[in-house]
Design a protein around this motif. Sequence first.
Motif, short mmCIF file in Angstrom:
data_model
loop_
_atom_site.label_atom_id
_atom_site.label_comp_id
_atom_site.label_asym_id
_atom_site.label_seq_id
_atom_site.Cartn_x
_atom_site.Cartn_y
_atom_site.Cartn_z
N TYR A 208 0.96 -1.28 0.03
CA TYR A 208 0.04 0.05 -0.13
C TYR A 208 1.09 1.26 -0.09
N ASN A 209 0.44 2.29 -0.75
CA ASN A 209 1.51 3.50 -0.92
C ASN A 209 2.87 2.96 -1.43
N ASP A 210 3.89 3.35 -0.69
CA ASP A 210 5.07 3.04 -1.02
C ASP A 210 5.58 2.11 0.04
N THR A 211 4.81 1.32 0.72
CA THR A 211 4.95 0.41 1.67
C THR A 211 5.11 -1.01 1.47
N ALA A 212 5.81 -1.95 1.62
CA ALA A 212 5.71 -3.20 1.37
C ALA A 212 5.99 -4.10 2.99
N LEU A 213 4.80 -4.72 3.19
CA LEU A 213 4.69 -5.22 4.48
C LEU A 213 4.57 -6.71 4.35
N GLY A 214 5.57 -7.33 5.13
CA GLY A 214 5.47 -8.75 5.12
C GLY A 214 4.47 -9.23 6.28
N VAL A 215 3.64 -10.22 5.66
CA VAL A 215 2.57 -10.75 6.61
C VAL A 215 2.83 -12.04 6.91
N LEU A 216 2.59 -12.72 8.15
CA LEU A 216 2.88 -14.27 8.28
C LEU A 216 1.67 -14.77 9.39
N ASN A 217 1.13 -15.63 8.86
CA ASN A 217 0.07 -16.17 9.83
C ASN A 217 0.17 -17.73 9.92
N PHE A 218 -0.03 -18.41 10.87
CA PHE A 218 0.01 -19.93 11.18
C PHE A 218 -0.96 -20.26 12.25
N ARG A 219 -1.48 -21.50 12.14
CA ARG A 219 -2.08 -22.26 13.05
C ARG A 219 -1.56 -22.60 14.23
N SER A 220 -1.97 -22.63 15.25
CA SER A 220 -1.07 -23.13 16.45
C SER A 220 -1.97 -23.17 17.84
N ASP A 221 -2.09 -24.08 18.66
CA ASP A 221 -2.50 -24.09 19.80
C ASP A 221 -1.79 -22.86 20.79
N TRP A 222 -2.21 -22.59 21.93
CA TRP A 222 -1.62 -21.72 22.61
C TRP A 222 -0.21 -21.65 23.05
N ILE A 223 0.56 -20.69 22.60
CA ILE A 223 2.29 -20.89 23.03
C ILE A 223 2.28 -19.87 24.26
N GLU A 224 3.15 -20.59 25.45
CA GLU A 224 3.52 -19.74 26.33
C GLU A 224 4.84 -19.16 25.97
N TYR A 225 4.71 -17.79 26.09
CA TYR A 225 6.01 -16.87 25.87
C TYR A 225 5.78 -15.71 26.42
N ASP A 226 6.85 -14.79 26.60
CA ASP A 226 6.61 -13.59 27.39
C ASP A 226 6.41 -12.70 25.84
N TYR A 227 5.34 -11.95 26.06
CA TYR A 227 5.00 -11.19 24.76
C TYR A 227 5.72 -9.83 24.67
N ARG A 228 6.56 -9.61 25.93
CA ARG A 228 7.71 -8.63 25.43
C ARG A 228 9.05 -8.85 25.03
N ASP A 229 9.13 -10.25 24.82
CA ASP A 229 10.57 -10.89 24.61
C ASP A 229 10.46 -11.16 23.01
N LEU A 230 11.19 -9.94 22.27
CA LEU A 230 11.13 -10.08 20.91
C LEU A 230 12.06 -11.25 20.41
N ASP A 231 13.23 -11.72 20.90
CA ASP A 231 13.80 -12.82 20.47
C ASP A 231 13.00 -14.05 20.66
N ALA A 232 12.28 -14.08 21.61
CA ALA A 232 11.19 -15.45 21.64
C ALA A 232 10.40 -15.45 20.63
N GLN A 233 9.85 -14.19 20.33
CA GLN A 233 8.72 -14.15 19.16
C GLN A 233 9.56 -14.64 17.72
N LYS A 234 10.58 -14.23 17.62
CA LYS A 234 11.34 -14.51 16.17
C LYS A 234 11.45 -15.96 16.15
#
Length: 369
Positions: A208-234
């Motif tokens: 959109y406009n001059d922006t290119a955004l990578g979008v990723l979605n996947f199915r999964s049961d609940w995953i326990e992780y710290d939602y503030r932990d960027l490395d864990a998210q990656k």
Amino acid sequence: MRILVSGAGMAGLAAGINLGATGNDVTIVERAGHLRVNGSPVDVRGDALGIARSMGILEQIHARRVTMTERAQFIDASGDVVAELPVSEISDSDQDIEIPREDLAHVLHEALTGTTSLIFAESIAELHDDGAGVEVTFTSGKRDRFDLVVGADGLHSLTRRLTFGPECDFLKHLGFYVALTELPSQQDSGRTSPFLSWPGHLIGIAHYNDTALGVLNFRSDWIEYDYRDLDAQKRILLDAFAGHEEWRVPEILDAVRSDPELYFDSVSQIHMPTWHKGRVVLVGDAAHCASNLSGRGASLAITGTWLLAQALLKHPENLKAAFDEYEHSQRPYVTRAQDSAGPGGDLLMPATQQALDERNERLRAMTRG
């Protein structure tokens, strides 16, 4: 009244406009040091359009309209189009307006008046509602007293946790995870938005406009992780898409690895029997997140904060009556939005190859007319 709003997302900014316009002294605090603008475009639809007009922001919203979702295409591993997404699958009306999240945030921010102040790099640490007011201790150590506290701090609302209890008491996981990462500007930006599917997964590039955004979605049961932990998210995200080298998947995953502001979260909803307790009230995702699959989060933020402001104006001496009226008026919008999210995951991320093939064939048939 002196009103504290926690969070400067769509709901927090809309609350600042609507509560300030009805004669209140409003302070918004935002944990981040800047406006939170990362994310994919959002929709303003239904009655939220009329309310936006009343707020004086509809013209600015319309001027920034994009058509990213309308140009979404499903592709195969070679990048060839296998199906297109008809507008009827994603929109109830041709009056709906899709707008970049950052643009809507700036429109709302610019509409704040002198009755509303916005403080960055500040957030609530403690709340004490004594019945006559709310004593607030901030993370900076400052203390202040307000007549009313509005929690507009999103899916993981601290205001909700401090006032109503742990997030797990109200969160309903829908079985999916979503991530967004910004890609370098590309020459084909703005033409189409291609998405590659395989069972339980979707990855693509939203233009959109001059922006290119990578979008990723996947199915999964609940995953326990710290939602503030960027490395864990990656790590979670890279593991979910590991082993796929087709199309532009490696390019998108490289962007994930290097993104300091990656957005990653569960696709979940918030269900609460009431959105108020004493002198604390919740709005937007903090109260009733419908998930990105509904496409109605921004609209709920606009309608909810408007209805809250009008109810408080009508019942200035009776907070409970005002809150009850706000909830009674907003509930139908929330119920519809939350119910609409169900089919979205199956459309974007069919669980099996058979379901994926059937989806593509159905969409092709719709396109053929």
